[in-house]
Write a protein that holds these residues in place. Structure first.
Motif, PDB file in Angstrom:
ATOM      1  N   LEU A 117       0.825  -1.204   0.000  1.00  0.00           N
ATOM      2  CA  LEU A 117       0.000   0.000   0.000  1.00  0.00           C
ATOM      3  C   LEU A 117       0.864   1.261   0.000  1.00  0.00           C
ATOM      4  O   LEU A 117       0.535   2.255  -0.661  1.00  0.00           O
ATOM      5  CB  LEU A 117      -0.941   0.004   1.208  1.00  0.00           C
ATOM      6  CG  LEU A 117      -2.022   1.082   1.234  1.00  0.00           C
ATOM      7  CD1 LEU A 117      -2.872   1.025  -0.026  1.00  0.00           C
ATOM      8  CD2 LEU A 117      -2.896   0.938   2.479  1.00  0.00           C
ATOM      9  N   GLN A 120       1.852   1.983  -3.474  1.00  0.00           N
ATOM     10  CA  GLN A 120       0.734   2.561  -4.219  1.00  0.00           C
ATOM     11  C   GLN A 120       0.594   4.050  -3.901  1.00  0.00           C
ATOM     12  O   GLN A 120       0.412   4.877  -4.814  1.00  0.00           O
ATOM     13  CB  GLN A 120      -0.554   1.827  -3.854  1.00  0.00           C
ATOM     14  CG  GLN A 120      -0.661   0.430  -4.421  1.00  0.00           C
ATOM     15  CD  GLN A 120      -1.143   0.438  -5.856  1.00  0.00           C
ATOM     16  OE1 GLN A 120      -2.168   1.028  -6.182  1.00  0.00           O
ATOM     17  NE2 GLN A 120      -0.392  -0.215  -6.724  1.00  0.00           N
ATOM     18  N   TYR A 121       0.695   4.401  -2.646  1.00  0.00           N
ATOM     19  CA  TYR A 121       0.575   5.811  -2.249  1.00  0.00           C
ATOM     20  C   TYR A 121       1.732   6.634  -2.810  1.00  0.00           C
ATOM     21  O   TYR A 121       1.545   7.777  -3.247  1.00  0.00           O
ATOM     22  CB  TYR A 121       0.528   5.926  -0.728  1.00  0.00           C
ATOM     23  CG  TYR A 121      -0.768   5.463  -0.100  1.00  0.00           C
ATOM     24  CD1 TYR A 121      -1.867   5.122  -0.876  1.00  0.00           C
ATOM     25  CD2 TYR A 121      -0.904   5.377   1.292  1.00  0.00           C
ATOM     26  CE1 TYR A 121      -3.058   4.699  -0.300  1.00  0.00           C
ATOM     27  CE2 TYR A 121      -2.092   4.960   1.872  1.00  0.00           C
ATOM     28  CZ  TYR A 121      -3.163   4.618   1.078  1.00  0.00           C
ATOM     29  OH  TYR A 121      -4.350   4.206   1.662  1.00  0.00           O
ATOM     30  N   GLN A 244     -13.535   2.742  -3.788  1.00  0.00           N
ATOM     31  CA  GLN A 244     -12.654   2.903  -2.632  1.00  0.00           C
ATOM     32  C   GLN A 244     -13.407   2.844  -1.308  1.00  0.00           C
ATOM     33  O   GLN A 244     -12.794   2.822  -0.247  1.00  0.00           O
ATOM     34  CB  GLN A 244     -11.931   4.262  -2.717  1.00  0.00           C
ATOM     35  CG  GLN A 244     -11.053   4.446  -3.921  1.00  0.00           C
ATOM     36  CD  GLN A 244      -9.681   3.828  -3.750  1.00  0.00           C
ATOM     37  OE1 GLN A 244      -9.365   3.286  -2.701  1.00  0.00           O
ATOM     38  NE2 GLN A 244      -8.864   3.906  -4.790  1.00  0.00           N
ATOM     39  N   ARG A 247     -12.567   0.379   1.755  1.00  0.00           N
ATOM     40  CA  ARG A 247     -11.298   0.631   2.429  1.00  0.00           C
ATOM     41  C   ARG A 247     -11.337   1.930   3.230  1.00  0.00           C
ATOM     42  O   ARG A 247     -10.753   2.020   4.323  1.00  0.00           O
ATOM     43  CB  ARG A 247     -10.155   0.684   1.410  1.00  0.00           C
ATOM     44  CG  ARG A 247      -8.800   0.710   2.102  1.00  0.00           C
ATOM     45  CD  ARG A 247      -7.673   0.482   1.148  1.00  0.00           C
ATOM     46  NE  ARG A 247      -7.428   1.676   0.350  1.00  0.00           N
ATOM     47  CZ  ARG A 247      -6.867   1.642  -0.839  1.00  0.00           C
ATOM     48  NH1 ARG A 247      -6.556   0.502  -1.384  1.00  0.00           N
ATOM     49  NH2 ARG A 247      -6.647   2.761  -1.499  1.00  0.00           N
ATOM     50  N   ASP A 254      -6.475   6.878   6.726  1.00  0.00           N
ATOM     51  CA  ASP A 254      -5.589   6.928   5.564  1.00  0.00           C
ATOM     52  C   ASP A 254      -5.692   8.255   4.823  1.00  0.00           C
ATOM     53  O   ASP A 254      -4.704   8.735   4.257  1.00  0.00           O
ATOM     54  CB  ASP A 254      -5.903   5.779   4.604  1.00  0.00           C
ATOM     55  CG  ASP A 254      -5.226   4.478   5.029  1.00  0.00           C
ATOM     56  OD1 ASP A 254      -4.833   4.386   6.213  1.00  0.00           O
ATOM     57  OD2 ASP A 254      -5.094   3.567   4.194  1.00  0.00           O
ATOM     58  N   GLY A 315      -4.486   2.350  -4.348  1.00  0.00           N
ATOM     59  CA  GLY A 315      -4.063   3.406  -3.452  1.00  0.00           C
ATOM     60  C   GLY A 315      -3.546   4.610  -4.204  1.00  0.00           C
ATOM     61  O   GLY A 315      -3.687   5.753  -3.748  1.00  0.00           O
TER      62      GLY A 315
END
Length: 345
Positions: A117, A120-121, A244, A247, A254, A315
């Motif tokens: 993750l 991805q960010y 999304q 999540r 997040d 992400g």
């Protein structure tokens, strides 16, 4: 008109509110639709989602209508401001964004984010950092009393450089972070979301002005497209958050974690562009919009490429959407700073 009387258009002024509403609506749609919404994600060619591609194109095309390549001949009259804008946007900004993303997502947030993750960010942040603003900067320039003609020159140069530099810079930074790069998808995204609307915008601009004149084009024709662009953006956000939603509900923190490095990056780049511009002797009317270009992002392009490369549920796509969420309030704070600082510039 006095600067204090200047106002943004209704949709632009409340863009953050619309984004928050889209978050709520999108999460609700995703919850109601369940697995059936996955059908939309399967409508793609070369990993470019067709419904989203249409929406993104409707966002970007109206922005390209504002670009006037004839303005490029004005560069020679005052090249320093354009050169400084290019340095900020292409030699500094993408790399500082990647650095802050790496520090926060990979190191400081290691206890909260999985390595997958975090990658991805980081990728989403890189896409934002490599896409300098091409549309909203006209609003920031207007609100801070920047030179509108010179702002057009700066934006036109950026649009040309996006065609040349976006793919290699994104590829370089994603490669450094060991993120897999589907080169054909990245190239297809730039063609679909930059080259085609840029060419279409140029042809529309040239034909419309030759037939109706510049006054009609800027006063009547362009305003008709603003609701279309904003509407397409909002529908895209609904789709994103429909995917999304689960999540976000499970990990609402997040959003805050993502916002922190994006905020730091925005203010950091503005400070470099603003005080560096002063140091090299740029006039306020050039330095102010130039600093706004550096601080803000072409988030429509970043959203589009994030979806194409990593998917609607990624992400990376979420990071680009958070970029949209914070853009207006942050940039308005910088406009206020510029206006307050003008007397002592």
């Amino acid at each position: 008109m006095a600067n204090s009387e200047k106002r943004m258009d209704f949709f632009e002024r409340f863009l953050t509110v619309w984004v928050l509403l889209c978050i709520a609506i999108g999460i609700g749609v995703g919850w109601l639709a369940g697995d059936s919404i996955q059908v939309i994600s399967d409508w793609e060619i070369y990993r470019v989602n067709i419904p989203v591609a249409i929406l993104i194109w409707l966002m970007i095309y109206p922005m390209m209508l504002q670009v006037d390549f004839a303005s490029l001949k004005e560069i020679g009259k005052s090249p320093k401001g354009v050169v400084w804008t290019v340095i900020i946007n292409w030699a500094i900004k993408p790399f500082t964004m990647a650095f802050f993303a790496w520090i926060f997502f990979d190191k400081l947030y290691a206890a909260w984010l999985s390595p997958e993750l975090a990658d991805q960010y980081i990728a989403g942040a890189i896409l934002l950092g490599a896409a300098p603003c091409t549309a909203m900067v006209f609003v920031w320039s207007y609100l801070s009393d920047g030179d509108p003609n010179y702002t057009l020159v700066q934006v036109s140069v950026n649009d040309i450089l996006i065609l040349i530099l976006f793919i290699p810079i994104v590829g370089l930074l994603l490669g450094i972070t060991d993120i897999s790069i589907p080169w054909e998808t990245l190239a297809a995204s730039v063609i679909v979301f930059v080259v085609i609307p840029l060419v279409a915008g140029y042809l529309t601009h040239k034909i419309a002005i030759s037939r109706k004149g510049k006054e009609w084009y800027t006063g009547t024709f362009l305003p008709r497209f603003k609701p279309l662009s904003v509407s397409a953006l909002l529908v895209t956000l609904v789709l994103l958050f429909a995917y999304q939603g689960e999540r976000i509900i499970a990990q609402p923190v997040d959003i805050l974690l993502i916002a922190v490095p994006l905020l730091i990056q925005t203010y950091f780049i503005f400070v470099i562009a603003w005080y560096g511009g002063k140091w090299i002797g740029l006039p306020y009317q050039v330095c102010a919009p130039g600093s706004m270009i550096g601080a803000s992002n072409f988030f429509e392009l970043a959203v589009a490429v994030a979806i194409a490369l990593f998917g609607l549920q990624s992400g990376a796509a979420l990071v680009t959407v958070v970029g949209v969420l914070i853009e207006v309030p942050v940039m308005l704070s910088l406009v206020r700073f510029a206006n307050r600082s003008r007397a002592g510039y």
